[in-house]
Design a protein around this motif. Structure first.
Motif, PDB file in Angstrom:
ATOM      1  N   VAL A  94       4.404  24.912 -10.780  1.00  0.00           N
ATOM      2  CA  VAL A  94       3.999  25.079 -12.427  1.00  0.00           C
ATOM      3  C   VAL A  94       2.977  25.298 -13.113  1.00  0.00           C
ATOM      4  N   SER A  95       2.066  24.280 -12.467  1.00  0.00           N
ATOM      5  CA  SER A  95       0.431  24.147 -12.701  1.00  0.00           C
ATOM      6  C   SER A  95      -0.696  25.067 -13.000  1.00  0.00           C
ATOM      7  N   VAL A  96      -0.349  26.257 -11.662  1.00  0.00           N
ATOM      8  CA  VAL A  96      -0.840  27.504 -10.992  1.00  0.00           C
ATOM      9  C   VAL A  96      -0.160  28.457 -12.144  1.00  0.00           C
ATOM     10  N   ALA A  97       0.521  28.400 -12.534  1.00  0.00           N
ATOM     11  CA  ALA A  97       1.836  29.378 -13.469  1.00  0.00           C
ATOM     12  C   ALA A  97       0.545  29.331 -14.663  1.00  0.00           C
ATOM     13  N   LEU A  98       0.405  27.863 -15.388  1.00  0.00           N
ATOM     14  CA  LEU A  98       0.015  27.730 -16.610  1.00  0.00           C
ATOM     15  C   LEU A  98      -1.379  27.996 -16.366  1.00  0.00           C
ATOM     16  N   ASP A  99      -2.190  28.207 -15.227  1.00  0.00           N
ATOM     17  CA  ASP A  99      -3.726  27.588 -15.640  1.00  0.00           C
ATOM     18  C   ASP A  99      -4.763  26.646 -15.614  1.00  0.00           C
ATOM     19  N   GLY A 100      -3.772  25.760 -15.276  1.00  0.00           N
ATOM     20  CA  GLY A 100      -4.576  24.585 -15.073  1.00  0.00           C
ATOM     21  C   GLY A 100      -5.369  24.004 -13.921  1.00  0.00           C
ATOM     22  N   ARG A 101      -6.239  23.067 -14.706  1.00  0.00           N
ATOM     23  CA  ARG A 101      -7.234  22.918 -13.802  1.00  0.00           C
ATOM     24  C   ARG A 101      -7.239  21.422 -13.879  1.00  0.00           C
ATOM     25  N   PHE A 102      -7.595  20.550 -12.151  1.00  0.00           N
ATOM     26  CA  PHE A 102      -7.856  19.601 -12.163  1.00  0.00           C
ATOM     27  C   PHE A 102      -9.097  18.493 -11.892  1.00  0.00           C
ATOM     28  N   ARG A 103      -8.889  17.616 -12.378  1.00  0.00           N
ATOM     29  CA  ARG A 103     -10.194  16.579 -12.332  1.00  0.00           C
ATOM     30  C   ARG A 103     -10.010  15.672 -11.334  1.00  0.00           C
ATOM     31  N   LEU A 104     -10.820  16.010 -10.370  1.00  0.00           N
ATOM     32  CA  LEU A 104     -11.202  15.394  -9.379  1.00  0.00           C
ATOM     33  C   LEU A 104     -12.622  14.120  -9.046  1.00  0.00           C
ATOM     34  N   ARG A 105     -12.412  13.309  -8.663  1.00  0.00           N
ATOM     35  CA  ARG A 105     -13.341  12.278  -9.359  1.00  0.00           C
ATOM     36  C   ARG A 105     -12.847  11.506  -7.719  1.00  0.00           C
ATOM     37  N   GLY A 106     -14.348  11.541  -7.687  1.00  0.00           N
ATOM     38  CA  GLY A 106     -15.063  10.739  -6.400  1.00  0.00           C
ATOM     39  C   GLY A 106     -15.996   9.377  -6.522  1.00  0.00           C
ATOM     40  N   GLN A 107     -16.503   8.267  -5.673  1.00  0.00           N
ATOM     41  CA  GLN A 107     -17.947   7.596  -6.028  1.00  0.00           C
ATOM     42  C   GLN A 107     -18.856   8.077  -6.889  1.00  0.00           C
ATOM     43  N   ASN A 108     -19.577   9.686  -5.708  1.00  0.00           N
ATOM     44  CA  ASN A 108     -20.442  10.430  -6.543  1.00  0.00           C
ATOM     45  C   ASN A 108     -20.408  11.147  -7.287  1.00  0.00           C
ATOM     46  N   GLY A 109     -19.285  10.708  -8.301  1.00  0.00           N
ATOM     47  CA  GLY A 109     -19.420  12.227  -9.851  1.00  0.00           C
ATOM     48  C   GLY A 109     -17.585  12.142  -9.052  1.00  0.00           C
ATOM     49  N   GLU A 110     -17.149  13.561 -10.639  1.00  0.00           N
ATOM     50  CA  GLU A 110     -16.627  14.406 -10.346  1.00  0.00           C
ATOM     51  C   GLU A 110     -16.600  15.598 -10.427  1.00  0.00           C
ATOM     52  N   ARG A 111     -15.725  16.072 -10.627  1.00  0.00           N
ATOM     53  CA  ARG A 111     -15.064  18.106 -10.022  1.00  0.00           C
ATOM     54  C   ARG A 111     -14.515  17.949 -10.641  1.00  0.00           C
ATOM     55  N   TRP A 112     -14.146  19.893 -11.254  1.00  0.00           N
ATOM     56  CA  TRP A 112     -12.891  20.141 -11.963  1.00  0.00           C
ATOM     57  C   TRP A 112     -12.655  21.599 -10.849  1.00  0.00           C
TER      58      TRP A 112
END
Lengths: 293, 782
Positions: free
Chosen positions: A129-147
């Protein structure tokens, strides 16, 4: 069925959790709702030596709208919260429709949005469903985050782009364009079982009521969420007639997916079901799109 | 005589305790100093044990002991043979091979125990299991029934010439002659496959050897505490009164817990004595799938000979029965199959030949139904095929063949599980079937509703399946009934209880005799200290055999009560009545004495009693039926199928049961509901998938699907009472009735729903996937 020994941390902030992950790397596992991890540990299929429990991190649990009319969900939001949230019903009807189909109410009261995505089970509804909806995920590590876009995040069977020192902290689902409709169809032996096959369909019509975009993402039909590219291509610019829908469903079932055989269904049966479900889902999605002016 | 308590919808005495979590289950037993056990089990189905090294496990902190077969020395012995082949049958071949406590030479099924670790906690025990180094040489596994008997097949037991465990032929009349005269002979291969009992509570044992008192107490999830006590005493060199076995509340038996001397059942008490420590072992769900017995794998080659008008002239069946790696339970299951192959029909000519085969799979012993569903599946499938071929209505062909009411007691002539030629004690079958037809509105559905729904494009089908259930077999049970000084009544009986409602139905039987409230009757079941004669809860016999023993004891106590009250109230016995815990004079109710006061008077502290007087208001009596009572029933169902997805929806479900006197309709209906749920599992959800290597592919509830609330239809239960002449209460058993006809019913209804396909279902269990395959094959063969 008792787990092997492990160290257990229950941080109260994301930073604290990330520092544990940075320290233990591949030896550590993140515990969210535990609806998959705990049984796997009890079967001793996985034996992490460190468990970092996110359940005490309040800042990871929320549902709110974003500036562009989309939806933001914190990783530790329980399925049940998503299921009953009026904002979800309004902004993400496909998600709203999906939630009651996930497992049982007991599992939904504990299982989390981010946990399901990070686990990346190809039979999990939220993955497709998240792919079908064109979703994005925020991933966070100690060195910052990325979408990361959902369609890039899932890279294989139970495998994602997440690094061992990262946590998926948030999911963003964009708003649905006008003249769009969606549908989730699945066949499960019992309503709460993993689906033998399922499909999430999102379609958009242009001003002439022709198909502008059709996206179908199958679950339990391959090593990850299976996007039906060829079927989508076949529908583009077409009037959504029953004939066109049948043809697209046929293409999706025979060319776009790669289902396996197991004791519950042969690949042949899965392709057959995929065909049936794709047809039904497209019919419903186009009907809804036509109503959604 | 109108009954005051028997037959009433009395709420269950045991429910408040069960529902509030106050009931004792084995895992609730906590003893200071208690240790925990975990087993190393084989991953292979068939393998030679080359070496085993437990030294690392023994060194793990918290581990108290690790035992292998070698460590058991002389105490290592296979389990006892439970059921011998019937001495009454001719030319029986039977090779008895029983399960072993721990593997010594070779592994014969996946999950067979190789070593046991005893540790301070289950966690440590499981960690230590992983420390054990075991060298196994995998051997080719025997999995398929037919291949197991082929020349040159690998042997499950090396000392035998083949994998044939047993062979038996039963005959009645002259089938070959009947076949000659037949207008139609139907020949088919019909296959049934394995399922699990999947009780909510797995097995569990706590054994406590007390060195100082030289006494062993064992809490065990068994259906047969008394035989377990006797067997343990014999094996462990103890006097029977040094051993107390308690079967407390048990979360479902369904047959596998009747298996006696599972390896763990022997080992845990043995280890407790070795270590002088209490030890607990609770089976986990994965172990349950490998180590608890299963059932229903059979291959049948059958022939049904009929006349043009649909009368059955004869039946011939040659079948293979899978007994798994060992056969401690003898021929019980195939005998039940043979006894049910003729169903409720009057068949004069019958031949049945069974070959029991060893395979490298988990042991097979009775699971609710115990061979009966297979027999019913076969005869009902054949009748459906015959009805189609002869152009006779599916109800009509059955009606024409039912045993008529005047034929009872009906000599079935086939040797049954109790070793005697089966006699159907009583019955009046057509009214039961008719009631089911009426309840489901058969004619109206077939003539009006079904055509209308079909016109709407729906696939709806109806099924109607009659069946018999042999129940209430001997040898005997007993009970002791005591009126206490409080006026309450205490009852002890030997059978164990696994949810059947014994604490209520048994209390109703007592209340009927003694005129006390049902809630004032306290029952203890399955504790060998309270009562130590009897066999157990199995074969739908609790209400019949133990129920009648309790009735007999209570009747004697009633006589004692009347005799004493007659003296005290100075009134003839005939004028006395037992009501509301009192004995009173029928016409002058104020002239009365309570049961409690009578109990005190019957047990005086001083003074002289008449010679020969027994103290107290107490009696012990036994009941053993001449032979088993046979119940009858009919299930009917309307089902809708989505022919594209093979998903089903049960629209109506009717059962009509004739199990003789109904003790408590509420409890009876509960039994039926549970049984039907199991039957639906057998028919469409539950199947143990073993591969060619004898590996079980679905050893968890994620993959082994049992029907849940979402799959269960509302069940409408109707009753008809044809009492059994074999016991005073007139009862027949009903424990397995709900399960027996369901696979046959499903097949019939599914075929009826998919009316435009030439579908012939010759196997159970089905599944959406399998139904799809059958339909694909049907399309190809067109």
């Amino acid at each position: 069925m008792k787990p092997a020994p492990f160290e257990y941390y229950a941080p109260t902030t994301i930073d604290e959790a990330l520092s544990h992950l940075a320290e233990h790397g591949y030896d550590a596992k993140v515990l969210a709702g535990g609806q998959s991890l705990i049984p796997m540990m009890n079967f001793r299929l996985v034996q992490p030596s460190v468990l970092v429990d996110l359940n005490n991190i309040a800042e990871l649990s929320y549902i709110h709208p974003d500036e562009s009319g989309g939806l933001r969900l914190g990783a530790m939001t329980r399925h049940h919260q998503v299921e009953v949230d009026p904002l979800v019903a309004e902004l993400a009807p496909l998600l709203h429709e999906t939630m009651p189909k996930i497992a049982t109410s007991q599992i939904r009261s504990r299982g989390t949005f981010g946990g399901s995505l990070s686990h990346a089970d190809p039979s999990a509804e939220l993955v497709s469903v998240s792919v079908a909806l064109d979703g994005r995920f925020r991933l966070r590590g100690q060195n910052g985050e990325r979408w990361v876009p959902a369609n890039e995040f899932f890279i294989g069977l139970f495998t994602t782009l997440l690094e061992p020192d990262e946590i998926l902290v948030e999911a963003a689902l964009p708003s649905m364009p006008v003249r769009s409709g969606c549908s989730l169809m699945e066949v499960a032996r019992r309503p709460h079982d993993f689906a033998l096959v399922g499909v999430a369909a999102v379609v958009t019509l242009d001003e002439n009521k022709l198909c502008q975009q059709a996206r179908m993402v199958f679950l339990s039909a391959g090593d990850g969420p299976m996007v039906a590219h060829k079927a989508a291509e076949s529908l583009k610019g077409q009037a959504p007639t029953l004939e066109a829908i049948r043809a697209a469903a046929e293409i999706a079932a025979s060319e776009d997916i790669d289902p396996g055989s197991d004791i519950h269904a042969t690949a042949e049966f899965r392709r057959h079901l995929a065909n049936v479900l794709a047809r039904r889902a497209l019919e419903q999605a186009f009907e809804r799109a036509a109503d959604n002016k | 005589m109108t009954k005051k308590f028997i037959g009433k919808r009395v709420k269950r005495n045991e429910d408040p305790r069960l529902l509030t979590g106050q009931a004792l289950f084995v895992d609730d037993v906590e003893i200071p100093g208690m240790l925990h056990a975990a087993f190393l089990r084989s991953d292979y189905a068939h393998a030679r044990l080359l070496s085993i090294d437990v030294s690392a496990a023994r060194q793990r902190p918290g581990v108290v002991a690790v035992f292998t077969a070698e460590d058991m020395g002389e105490d290592w012995q296979p389990g006892p043979p439970l059921v011998s082949p019937p001495p009454t049958a001719k030319d029986v071949i039977f090779h008895s091979r029983r399960q072993v406590p721990l593997v010594k030479d070779k592994v014969r099924h996946a999950g067979e125990a190789i070593a046991v670790v005893i540790a301070e906690s289950r966690y440590i025990a499981e960690d230590a299991v992983e420390d054990i180094l075991v060298e196994l040489e995998p051997l080719e596994a025997v999995s398929d029934l037919e291949k197991s008997l082929q020349e040159g097949s690998t042997l499950v037991h090396d000392d035998l010439e083949s994998n044939l465990a047993a062979h038996l032929i039963q005959k009645k009349g002259d089938y070959e002659a009947a076949r000659e005269k037949a207008d139609l002979v139907i020949t088919r291969r019909i296959v049934t496959d394995r399922g699990a009992a999947a009780a909510m509570e797995n097995r569990g044992i706590v054994a406590h050897w007390d060195e100082k008192s030289q006494h062993l107490t064992v809490w065990d999830t068994t259906q047969a505490p008394i035989p377990i006590r006797n067997g343990l005493a014999a094996r462990l060199g103890l006097s029977a009164n040094q051993v107390r076995v308690i079967a407390p509340f048990v979360g479902g038996g369904f047959g596998p817990k009747m298996m006696m001397f599972y390896p763990e059942e022997m080992l845990i008490p043995w280890a407790s004595m070795k270590l002088s420590r209490p030890i607990k072992w609770i089976e986990d769900r994965r172990e349950n799938f490998y180590a608890t017995t299963q059932e229903r794998g059979q291959n049948h080659d059958v022939e049904l000979a009929l006349s043009r008008d649909g009368h059955i002239l004869g039946l011939k069946d040659v079948f293979l029965h899978d007994t798994g790696a060992y056969d401690p339970y003898g021929l019980t299951i195939p005998l039940n199959t043979q006894c049910h192959l003729m169903g409720p029909y009057d068949i004069e000519n019958f031949t049945s030949e069974v070959s029991v085969v060893f395979t490298n799979k988990t042991l097979v012993t009775p699971v609710r139904g115990a061979g009966r569903p297979q027999g019913i599946f076969i005869i009902e499938r054949l009748l459906d095929i015959a009805a189609k071929e002869l152009g006779i209505d599916q109800v009509e062909i059955r009606k024409r063949n039912l045993i008529p009411p005047e034929a009872f007691p009906y000599e079935h002539k086939i040797i049954d599980q109790a070793f005697a030629p089966l006699v159907l004690d009583s019955g009046n079958y057509w009214p039961v079937m008719k009631k089911a037809l009426d309840m489901i509105g058969y004619d109206q559905f077939v003539k009006e509703e079904q055509p209308r729904l079909r016109a709407e494009g729906k696939y709806v089908g109806i099924g109607i399946t009659p069946f018999i259930e042999s129940t209430g077999v001997g040898p005997y049970e007993g009970a002791r009934v005591t009126v206490e000084a409080s006026g309450k009544v205490f009852v002890a009986t030997g059978v164990g209880t696994q949810g059947q409602g014994h604490f209520t139905t048994f209390a109703q039987i007592v209340a009927e005799q003694l005129g006390v409230a049902v809630s004032d009757v306290r029952i203890v079941t399955g504790d060998t200290t309270e009562f130590h004669w009897g066999t157990g809860t199995f074969a739908s016999r609790g209400a019949v055999v133990a129920g009648n023993a309790i009735h007999a004891s209570a009747s004697i106590v009633r006589q004692k009560v009347l005799k004493l009250a007659c003296k005290i109230l100075e009134t003839p016995e005939e004028e006395l009545e037992l009501e509301c815990g009192l004995v009173r004079v029928a016409d002058t109710p104020h002239k009365s004495i309570s049961l409690g006061e009578l109990a005190l008077l019957a047990n005086p502290l001083r003074g002289a009693v008449e010679p020969g007087t027994e103290p107290g208001l107490e009696a012990t009596a036994y009941f053993g039926p001449q032979y088993g009572a046979t119940a009858f029933g009919t299930h009917a169902m309307i089902i809708e199928i989505d022919p594209e997805t093979m998903m089903i929806a049960i629209k109506r479900y009717i059962t009509v049961e004739d199990c003789g006197t109904v003790l408590n309709p509420l409890i009876l209906e509960g039994q039926i509901h549970g049984g039907v749920s199991m039957g639906i599992g057998n028919a469409y959800y539950e199947k143990l998938h073993f591969d060619e290597n004898g590996q079980l592919l679905n050893a968890s509830f994620a993959d082994y699907l049992i029907p849940s609330a979402t799959e269960m239809p509302r069940i409408e239960v109707g009753h008809v009472e044809t009492t059994s002449p074999l016991n005073e209460l007139g009862t027949k058993g009903v424990g397995e009735a709900g399960t027996i006809p369901v696979p046959a019913l499903f097949s019939q209804a599914i075929e009826n729903a998919l009316y435009n396909r030439e579908l012939e279902i010759l196997e159970t269990p089905l599944s959406p996937n399998r139904l799809f395959e059958l339909l694909v094959n049907e399309e190809k063969s067109r």
